[in-house]
Write a protein that holds these residues in place. Structure first.
Motif, PDB file in Angstrom:
ATOM      1  N   ALA A   3      57.433  41.447  49.296  1.00  0.00           N
ATOM      2  CA  ALA A   3      56.921  40.655  48.173  1.00  0.00           C
ATOM      3  C   ALA A   3      57.193  41.326  46.834  1.00  0.00           C
ATOM      4  N   THR A   4      57.173  42.647  46.796  1.00  0.00           N
ATOM      5  CA  THR A   4      57.433  43.337  45.532  1.00  0.00           C
ATOM      6  C   THR A   4      58.895  43.175  45.124  1.00  0.00           C
ATOM      7  N   ALA A   5      59.785  43.156  46.113  1.00  0.00           N
ATOM      8  CA  ALA A   5      61.206  42.977  45.820  1.00  0.00           C
ATOM      9  C   ALA A   5      61.494  41.561  45.340  1.00  0.00           C
ATOM     10  N   VAL A   6      61.076  40.586  46.125  1.00  0.00           N
ATOM     11  CA  VAL A   6      61.393  39.189  45.820  1.00  0.00           C
ATOM     12  C   VAL A   6      60.586  38.677  44.630  1.00  0.00           C
ATOM     13  N   GLY A   7      59.329  39.076  44.547  1.00  0.00           N
ATOM     14  CA  GLY A   7      58.491  38.633  43.438  1.00  0.00           C
ATOM     15  C   GLY A   7      58.864  39.264  42.122  1.00  0.00           C
ATOM     16  N   GLY A   8      59.712  40.281  42.175  1.00  0.00           N
ATOM     17  CA  GLY A   8      60.146  40.951  40.955  1.00  0.00           C
ATOM     18  C   GLY A   8      61.579  40.626  40.593  1.00  0.00           C
ATOM     19  N   ALA A   9      62.515  41.154  41.357  1.00  0.00           N
ATOM     20  CA  ALA A   9      63.932  41.059  41.002  1.00  0.00           C
ATOM     21  C   ALA A   9      64.470  39.640  40.971  1.00  0.00           C
ATOM     22  N   SER A  10      63.972  38.761  41.842  1.00  0.00           N
ATOM     23  CA  SER A  10      64.511  37.403  41.894  1.00  0.00           C
ATOM     24  C   SER A  10      64.100  36.551  40.698  1.00  0.00           C
ATOM     25  N   LEU A  11      63.164  37.048  39.885  1.00  0.00           N
ATOM     26  CA  LEU A  11      62.737  36.303  38.697  1.00  0.00           C
ATOM     27  C   LEU A  11      63.649  36.555  37.495  1.00  0.00           C
ATOM     28  N   LEU A  12      64.495  37.564  37.596  1.00  0.00           N
ATOM     29  CA  LEU A  12      65.346  37.934  36.472  1.00  0.00           C
ATOM     30  C   LEU A  12      66.569  37.048  36.370  1.00  0.00           C
ATOM     31  N   ASN A  13      67.144  36.984  35.178  1.00  0.00           N
ATOM     32  CA  ASN A  13      68.444  36.343  35.010  1.00  0.00           C
ATOM     33  C   ASN A  13      69.504  37.251  35.608  1.00  0.00           C
ATOM     34  N   GLU A  14      70.661  36.686  35.936  1.00  0.00           N
ATOM     35  CA  GLU A  14      71.732  37.502  36.493  1.00  0.00           C
ATOM     36  C   GLU A  14      72.157  38.598  35.522  1.00  0.00           C
ATOM     37  N   SER A  15      72.065  38.314  34.223  1.00  0.00           N
ATOM     38  CA  SER A  15      72.469  39.290  33.212  1.00  0.00           C
ATOM     39  C   SER A  15      71.430  40.384  33.001  1.00  0.00           C
ATOM     40  N   ASP A  16      70.192  40.166  33.473  1.00  0.00           N
ATOM     41  CA  ASP A  16      69.168  41.207  33.403  1.00  0.00           C
ATOM     42  C   ASP A  16      69.498  42.299  34.412  1.00  0.00           C
ATOM     43  N   TRP A  17      68.904  43.449  34.234  1.00  0.00           N
ATOM     44  CA  TRP A  17      69.225  44.599  35.075  1.00  0.00           C
ATOM     45  C   TRP A  17      68.045  45.061  35.907  1.00  0.00           C
ATOM     46  N   ILE A  18      68.363  45.607  37.082  1.00  0.00           N
ATOM     47  CA  ILE A  18      67.376  46.350  37.852  1.00  0.00           C
ATOM     48  C   ILE A  18      67.890  47.774  38.049  1.00  0.00           C
ATOM     49  N   VAL A  19      66.954  48.696  38.156  1.00  0.00           N
ATOM     50  CA  VAL A  19      67.249  50.066  38.559  1.00  0.00           C
ATOM     51  C   VAL A  19      66.391  50.313  39.793  1.00  0.00           C
ATOM     52  N   SER A  20      67.005  50.806  40.861  1.00  0.00           N
ATOM     53  CA  SER A  20      66.301  50.903  42.134  1.00  0.00           C
ATOM     54  C   SER A  20      66.098  52.351  42.576  1.00  0.00           C
ATOM     55  N   THR A  21      65.587  52.504  43.778  1.00  0.00           N
ATOM     56  CA  THR A  21      65.216  53.800  44.335  1.00  0.00           C
ATOM     57  C   THR A  21      65.933  54.042  45.655  1.00  0.00           C
ATOM     58  N   HIS A  22      65.551  55.111  46.343  1.00  0.00           N
ATOM     59  CA  HIS A  22      66.098  55.360  47.679  1.00  0.00           C
ATOM     60  C   HIS A  22      65.644  54.276  48.666  1.00  0.00           C
ATOM     61  N   ARG A  23      64.522  53.601  48.389  1.00  0.00           N
ATOM     62  CA  ARG A  23      64.041  52.503  49.244  1.00  0.00           C
ATOM     63  C   ARG A  23      64.465  51.191  48.585  1.00  0.00           C
ATOM     64  N   ASN A  24      65.741  50.902  48.671  1.00  0.00           N
ATOM     65  CA  ASN A  24      66.369  49.952  47.756  1.00  0.00           C
ATOM     66  C   ASN A  24      66.854  48.634  48.330  1.00  0.00           C
ATOM     67  N   HIS A  25      66.916  48.490  49.630  1.00  0.00           N
ATOM     68  CA  HIS A  25      67.576  47.324  50.211  1.00  0.00           C
ATOM     69  C   HIS A  25      66.979  45.996  49.744  1.00  0.00           C
ATOM     70  N   GLY A  26      65.646  45.937  49.712  1.00  0.00           N
ATOM     71  CA  GLY A  26      64.993  44.697  49.300  1.00  0.00           C
ATOM     72  C   GLY A  26      65.285  44.339  47.857  1.00  0.00           C
ATOM     73  N   HIS A  27      65.276  45.335  46.977  1.00  0.00           N
ATOM     74  CA  HIS A  27      65.563  45.096  45.566  1.00  0.00           C
ATOM     75  C   HIS A  27      66.980  44.538  45.392  1.00  0.00           C
TER      76      HIS A  27
ATOM     77  N   LYS B  56      68.983  40.288  24.493  1.00  0.00           N
ATOM     78  CA  LYS B  56      67.800  39.684  25.115  1.00  0.00           C
ATOM     79  C   LYS B  56      67.699  40.010  26.608  1.00  0.00           C
ATOM     80  N   GLN B  57      68.456  40.988  27.069  1.00  0.00           N
ATOM     81  CA  GLN B  57      68.349  41.401  28.467  1.00  0.00           C
ATOM     82  C   GLN B  57      67.069  42.202  28.692  1.00  0.00           C
ATOM     83  N   VAL B  58      66.582  42.131  29.926  1.00  0.00           N
ATOM     84  CA  VAL B  58      65.378  42.849  30.338  1.00  0.00           C
ATOM     85  C   VAL B  58      65.744  43.760  31.500  1.00  0.00           C
ATOM     86  N   VAL B  59      65.107  44.925  31.570  1.00  0.00           N
ATOM     87  CA  VAL B  59      65.335  45.862  32.664  1.00  0.00           C
ATOM     88  C   VAL B  59      64.068  45.980  33.507  1.00  0.00           C
TER      89      VAL B  59
END
Length: 332
Positions: free
Chosen positions: A54-78, A144-147
Motif C-alpha cells: 500500500a505504501t508503494a502503490v498509494g505513493g508512487a502511482s499518484l505521481l505524474n510520469e515526469s515526477d521523480w521517485i528515489v528508492s531504497t534497497h527494498r525497492n521492487h514495489g516502488h 513543477k516536478q515533485v520528488v
C-alpha cells in the motif's frame, strides 16, 4: 470476468481496482523472486517488501510520469508502482542484458529514468540528499516536478536525513520524504532506536509538516500523498510522512527472523495485510466479487511465470560489456 465500474475514493485520484491489481503484481513478483532464489536461479541479495504494497502503490502511482521517485534497497514495489517494466526488472534480477541496468545492478540498483525512477540505493539514508538535489533542480528550472523519496525507519537516524530535511525546509523544495516504518531496522525494533513516539515529529525541528499514518490503508496513504504532492507542486514546500506498516519477510534473504515473535507476524499478516484490507473494502462496497479477486490473483501468477520463462531465454552480458557504462561518454 464481470465488469464493474471502478469507483475512485472521493478524496484522491487513485483507482482502487487498478491499485489492487498493481498490489498483486508487486506481491507475486516478489514471491516469484523468492522461488527463483530458493531454486538457485537468482544470485546476490534482495530485500522483499511483501506486506508493504500500500505504501508503494498509494505513493508512487499518484505521481505524474515526469515526477521523480528515489528508492531504497527494498525497492521492487516502488519501481513497479512508478511504472518500471516488470519484465525488465526480472531480467535485471536474473543478470540478463535486457535488464533495467543491463544485468549489472541487480535488486538494489534498479533505475528507469524514462518513467521518473531515479534509482534505488543500497546505502541506508543515501536517497535523502539525492531527492533534495532533484527537487532543487525542478525548483530552479520551474518544471513543477515533485520528488517522492522513500526511506525506512532506520534511515531517519542517519545524518543525511537531518541535513536533507534542513535544506528542503530552508529552500522550500518540492519533495516528499516518505518513511516506511515497518517496525524494524534490520533486527532492531524502532522503539529501541529512538526516544520519540512518532518519527514524523522530527519534521518540527526543521519547520516541516510531519504526519504519521496507517501505511497499510491504501486510501489513507493515497489521500495523504495526494495532498503533499499538491502542496509541493504549488510551491508549499516539503512534507514528512511516516507510514506505519510491516514487512512479512525478513530484512533480507538470509534473515532468520529470531528477533520477533511468530504471534506478532501472524497478527499483522492475518489482520493488517494491505491487500486483504483493500479486497475487503471493495467487496463490502460491491465493487468487486470474490471470483474476480481469485481470477486476478491467478492471472497475475500466470503473467509472472510467463515473463520469467521469456526472460530466461535472453542474452547475458558479455565480458566486453564490463567496460561499458563505466565512464561518461565524451561529448564533442
Amino acid at each position: 470476468m464481470k465488469q464493474v465500474t471502478a469507483k475512485k475514493d472521493p478524496n484522491t485520484s487513485i483507482d482502487e481496482r487498478e491499485a489492487l491489481k498493481k498490489m498483486w503484481q508487486i506481491r507475486i513478483f516478489e514471491e516469484t523472486l523468492q522461488e527463483l532464489f530458493d531454486a538457485g536461479e537468482l544470485y546476490g541479495t534482495m530485500h522483499l517488501c511483501i506486506g508493504q504494497e500500500a505504501t508503494a502503490v498509494g505513493g508512487a502511482s499518484l505521481l505524474n510520469e515526469s515526477d521523480w521517485i528515489v528508492s531504497t534497497h527494498r525497492n521492487h514495489g516502488h519501481c513497479i508502482a512508478k511504472g518500471t517494466d516488470i519484465r525488465s526488472m526480472f531480467a535485471e534480477m536474473l543478470g540478463k542484458k535486457t535488464g533495467t541496468n543491463e544485468g549489472k545492478g541487480g535488486s538494489m540498483h534498479i533505475a528507469d529514468l524514462a518513467v521518473g525512477n531515479l534509482g534505488s540505493n543500497g546505502i541506508v539514508g543515501a536517497g535523502f540528499p539525492i531527492a533534495a538535489g532533484a527537487a532543487l533542480s525542478a525548483q530552479m528550472q520551474g518544471t513543477k516536478q515533485v520528488v517522492l523519496c522513500y526511506a525506512g525507519d532506520g534511515a531517519t537516524n542517519e545524518g543525511s536525513f537531518h541535513e536533507a530535511l534542513n535544506l528542503a525546509s530552508i529552500w522550500q523544495l518540492p519533495v516528499i520524504y516518505f518513511i516506511e516504518n515497518n517496525q524494524y531496522g534490520m533486527s532492531s525494533s524502532i522503539e529501541q532506536m529512538v526516544n520519540i513516539e512518532k518519527l514524523s515529529e522530527r519534521g518540527k525541528s526543521y519547520g516541516i509538516e510531519g504526519v504519521t499514518i496507517d501505511g497499510n490503508d491504501l486510501s489513507v496513504v493515497s489521500n495523504t500523498v495526494s495532498k503533499a504532492v499538491k502542496k509541493a507542486r504549488n510551491g508549499g514546500g516539503p512534507t514528512l510522512i511516516e507510514a506505519l506498516t510491516y514487512r512479512h519477510k525478513g530484512h533480507s534473504k538470509s534473515d532468520k527472523l529470531k528477533y520477533r515473535s511468530e504471534d506478532e507476524c501472524r497478527q499483522w499478516q492475518e489482520h493488517n495485510d494491505p491487500i486483504l484490507r483493500l479486497e475487503k473494502k471493495l467487496l463490502q462496497h460491491n465493487e468487486i466479487t470474490s471470483k474476480e479477486i481469485r481470477q486476478l490473483e491467478q492471472s497475475t501468477r500466470q503473467e509472472m511465470a510467463d515473463l520469467v520463462a521469456s526472460v530466461k531465454l535472453d542474452d547475458e552480458p558479455t565480458k566486453a560489456d564490463l567496460w561499458t557504462h563505466v565512464y561518461a561518454e565524451e561529448k564533442i
